[in-house]
Design a protein around this motif. Sequence first.
Motif, PDB file in Angstrom:
ATOM      1  N   VAL A   5       0.836  -1.208   0.000  1.00  0.00           N
ATOM      2  CA  VAL A   5       0.000   0.000   0.000  1.00  0.00           C
ATOM      3  C   VAL A   5       0.870   1.257   0.000  1.00  0.00           C
ATOM      4  N   SER A   6       2.055   1.176   0.599  1.00  0.00           N
ATOM      5  CA  SER A   6       2.973   2.316   0.573  1.00  0.00           C
ATOM      6  C   SER A   6       3.501   2.531  -0.842  1.00  0.00           C
ATOM      7  N   SER A   7       3.840   1.430  -1.515  1.00  0.00           N
ATOM      8  CA  SER A   7       4.309   1.512  -2.896  1.00  0.00           C
ATOM      9  C   SER A   7       3.216   2.053  -3.809  1.00  0.00           C
ATOM     10  N   ASN A   8       1.991   1.574  -3.613  1.00  0.00           N
ATOM     11  CA  ASN A   8       0.864   2.101  -4.389  1.00  0.00           C
ATOM     12  C   ASN A   8       0.677   3.594  -4.148  1.00  0.00           C
ATOM     13  N   GLY A   9       0.870   4.008  -2.901  1.00  0.00           N
ATOM     14  CA  GLY A   9       0.702   5.419  -2.555  1.00  0.00           C
ATOM     15  C   GLY A   9       1.652   6.317  -3.321  1.00  0.00           C
ATOM     16  N   ARG A  10       2.881   5.873  -3.503  1.00  0.00           N
ATOM     17  CA  ARG A  10       3.852   6.674  -4.262  1.00  0.00           C
ATOM     18  C   ARG A  10       3.429   6.810  -5.726  1.00  0.00           C
ATOM     19  N   ILE A  11       2.847   5.746  -6.272  1.00  0.00           N
ATOM     20  CA  ILE A  11       2.380   5.798  -7.658  1.00  0.00           C
ATOM     21  C   ILE A  11       1.171   6.707  -7.790  1.00  0.00           C
ATOM     22  N   ILE A  12       0.263   6.652  -6.825  1.00  0.00           N
ATOM     23  CA  ILE A  12      -0.912   7.516  -6.853  1.00  0.00           C
ATOM     24  C   ILE A  12      -0.492   8.980  -6.783  1.00  0.00           C
ATOM     25  N   MET A  47      -9.809  14.867 -10.758  1.00  0.00           N
ATOM     26  CA  MET A  47      -8.826  15.299  -9.761  1.00  0.00           C
ATOM     27  C   MET A  47      -9.445  15.335  -8.361  1.00  0.00           C
ATOM     28  N   ASP A  48     -10.723  15.729  -8.292  1.00  0.00           N
ATOM     29  CA  ASP A  48     -11.413  15.725  -6.996  1.00  0.00           C
ATOM     30  C   ASP A  48     -11.500  14.298  -6.450  1.00  0.00           C
ATOM     31  N   PHE A  49     -11.826  13.364  -7.332  1.00  0.00           N
ATOM     32  CA  PHE A  49     -11.921  11.965  -6.904  1.00  0.00           C
ATOM     33  C   PHE A  49     -10.540  11.405  -6.582  1.00  0.00           C
ATOM     34  N   LEU A  50      -9.525  11.849  -7.328  1.00  0.00           N
ATOM     35  CA  LEU A  50      -8.154  11.415  -7.055  1.00  0.00           C
ATOM     36  C   LEU A  50      -7.735  11.816  -5.644  1.00  0.00           C
ATOM     37  N   ASP A  51      -8.185  12.982  -5.188  1.00  0.00           N
ATOM     38  CA  ASP A  51      -7.902  13.399  -3.811  1.00  0.00           C
ATOM     39  C   ASP A  51      -8.502  12.402  -2.814  1.00  0.00           C
ATOM     40  N   ASP A  52      -9.712  11.916  -3.117  1.00  0.00           N
ATOM     41  CA  ASP A  52     -10.334  10.905  -2.250  1.00  0.00           C
ATOM     42  C   ASP A  52      -9.511   9.618  -2.244  1.00  0.00           C
ATOM     43  N   VAL A  53      -8.990   9.253  -3.418  1.00  0.00           N
ATOM     44  CA  VAL A  53      -8.166   8.050  -3.544  1.00  0.00           C
ATOM     45  C   VAL A  53      -6.897   8.197  -2.699  1.00  0.00           C
ATOM     46  N   VAL A  54      -6.265   9.353  -2.788  1.00  0.00           N
ATOM     47  CA  VAL A  54      -5.050   9.626  -2.015  1.00  0.00           C
ATOM     48  C   VAL A  54      -5.333   9.513  -0.522  1.00  0.00           C
ATOM     49  N   ASN A  58      -6.027   5.854   0.560  1.00  0.00           N
ATOM     50  CA  ASN A  58      -4.810   5.047   0.602  1.00  0.00           C
ATOM     51  C   ASN A  58      -3.945   5.442   1.801  1.00  0.00           C
ATOM     52  N   GLY A  59      -3.942   6.721   2.145  1.00  0.00           N
ATOM     53  CA  GLY A  59      -3.202   7.172   3.322  1.00  0.00           C
ATOM     54  C   GLY A  59      -3.744   6.537   4.591  1.00  0.00           C
ATOM     55  N   GLN A  60      -5.079   6.443   4.688  1.00  0.00           N
ATOM     56  CA  GLN A  60      -5.695   5.798   5.843  1.00  0.00           C
ATOM     57  C   GLN A  60      -5.361   4.303   5.873  1.00  0.00           C
ATOM     58  N   CYS A  61      -5.302   3.680   4.686  1.00  0.00           N
ATOM     59  CA  CYS A  61      -4.969   2.264   4.606  1.00  0.00           C
ATOM     60  C   CYS A  61      -3.531   2.021   5.066  1.00  0.00           C
ATOM     61  N   ILE A  62      -2.629   2.904   4.654  1.00  0.00           N
ATOM     62  CA  ILE A  62      -1.233   2.803   5.084  1.00  0.00           C
ATOM     63  C   ILE A  62      -1.134   2.919   6.610  1.00  0.00           C
ATOM     64  N   GLN A  63      -1.848   3.890   7.152  1.00  0.00           N
ATOM     65  CA  GLN A  63      -1.821   4.098   8.602  1.00  0.00           C
ATOM     66  C   GLN A  63      -2.373   2.887   9.337  1.00  0.00           C
ATOM     67  N   GLN A  64      -3.449   2.319   8.822  1.00  0.00           N
ATOM     68  CA  GLN A  64      -4.053   1.142   9.438  1.00  0.00           C
ATOM     69  C   GLN A  64      -3.095  -0.042   9.405  1.00  0.00           C
ATOM     70  N   ALA A  65      -2.468  -0.268   8.252  1.00  0.00           N
ATOM     71  CA  ALA A  65      -1.515  -1.373   8.126  1.00  0.00           C
ATOM     72  C   ALA A  65      -0.313  -1.162   9.036  1.00  0.00           C
ATOM     73  N   HIS A  66       0.122   0.082   9.159  1.00  0.00           N
ATOM     74  CA  HIS A  66       1.265   0.401  10.015  1.00  0.00           C
ATOM     75  C   HIS A  66       0.936   0.124  11.486  1.00  0.00           C
ATOM     76  N   ILE A  67      -0.245   0.533  11.924  1.00  0.00           N
ATOM     77  CA  ILE A  67      -0.649   0.319  13.314  1.00  0.00           C
ATOM     78  C   ILE A  67      -0.762  -1.177  13.604  1.00  0.00           C
ATOM     79  N   PHE A  68      -1.430  -1.900  12.711  1.00  0.00           N
ATOM     80  CA  PHE A  68      -1.571  -3.345  12.892  1.00  0.00           C
ATOM     81  C   PHE A  68      -0.210  -4.016  12.956  1.00  0.00           C
ATOM     82  N   SER A  69       0.712  -3.585  12.094  1.00  0.00           N
ATOM     83  CA  SER A  69       2.043  -4.181  12.049  1.00  0.00           C
ATOM     84  C   SER A  69       2.799  -3.925  13.346  1.00  0.00           C
TER      85      SER A  69
END
Length: 239
Positions: free
Chosen positions: A179-186, A203-210, A213-224
Amino acid sequence: MLTLYEITDGRLVATEDAGAPVLVFTNPDENERKRLMSEFLIEEYDINAALDPNEPARIELDEAYNVLILNGPKRYSGNDNFLFRISSFGLFTQNGRLIVLFADNILNFEGRLFTRIRSVQHFILKVIYRNILHFEQHLQVIQKVAEELEGQLNRSMENKHLLNMFNLEKSLVYYLQAVSSNGRIIDKMRTNAAKLKFSEQDMDFLDDVVNENGQCIQQAHIFSEVFTSLMDAWASIIN
């Protein structure tokens, strides 16, 4: 397997039209691979990369076609022994058409998310957003499985339970990297919005995607981090 789609009334609809704007290849066979190279001029290297589970996420913008390769959660089976693995898929845009390459059917295009599709570009963003949600669903599953295994460990300190916990910990490392790697591509997609022909609405929707994905990274980081602390505690108890 090849499935052709057109965008009708804001939805993706299967069609027999050879000129359809969206082509989805799932686990393409040798003939389909040859067609991708001969008819669509996609290089063999990019085809293999899109189907390689070890391929890191990347984006390449070229006059011939644009390449977007992302990581996604692989479909889990009972034989995986609590190890959640990563898959990859490719999105290729060429002359207004989108070619999607899946090693297996890791995503479906159904549900509320895949409504009100405005364009091929908008659909690409929806696919990426759906992939993020897929990761988040898997993270929730991992958390629930971990809680069950922890309860089993409290009752019986068996090696198989510990090995399953180690596999879950390894899975979280894979997911966090993905998810971190995907985030850099996004983020690079936002920088290259003009080349990707994104509209202001896109672009508005892309902001939602960003943000998602940031929340997903944070969730994965906390779980890890929680898992690492938990496994360190069990290791101390065993010692």
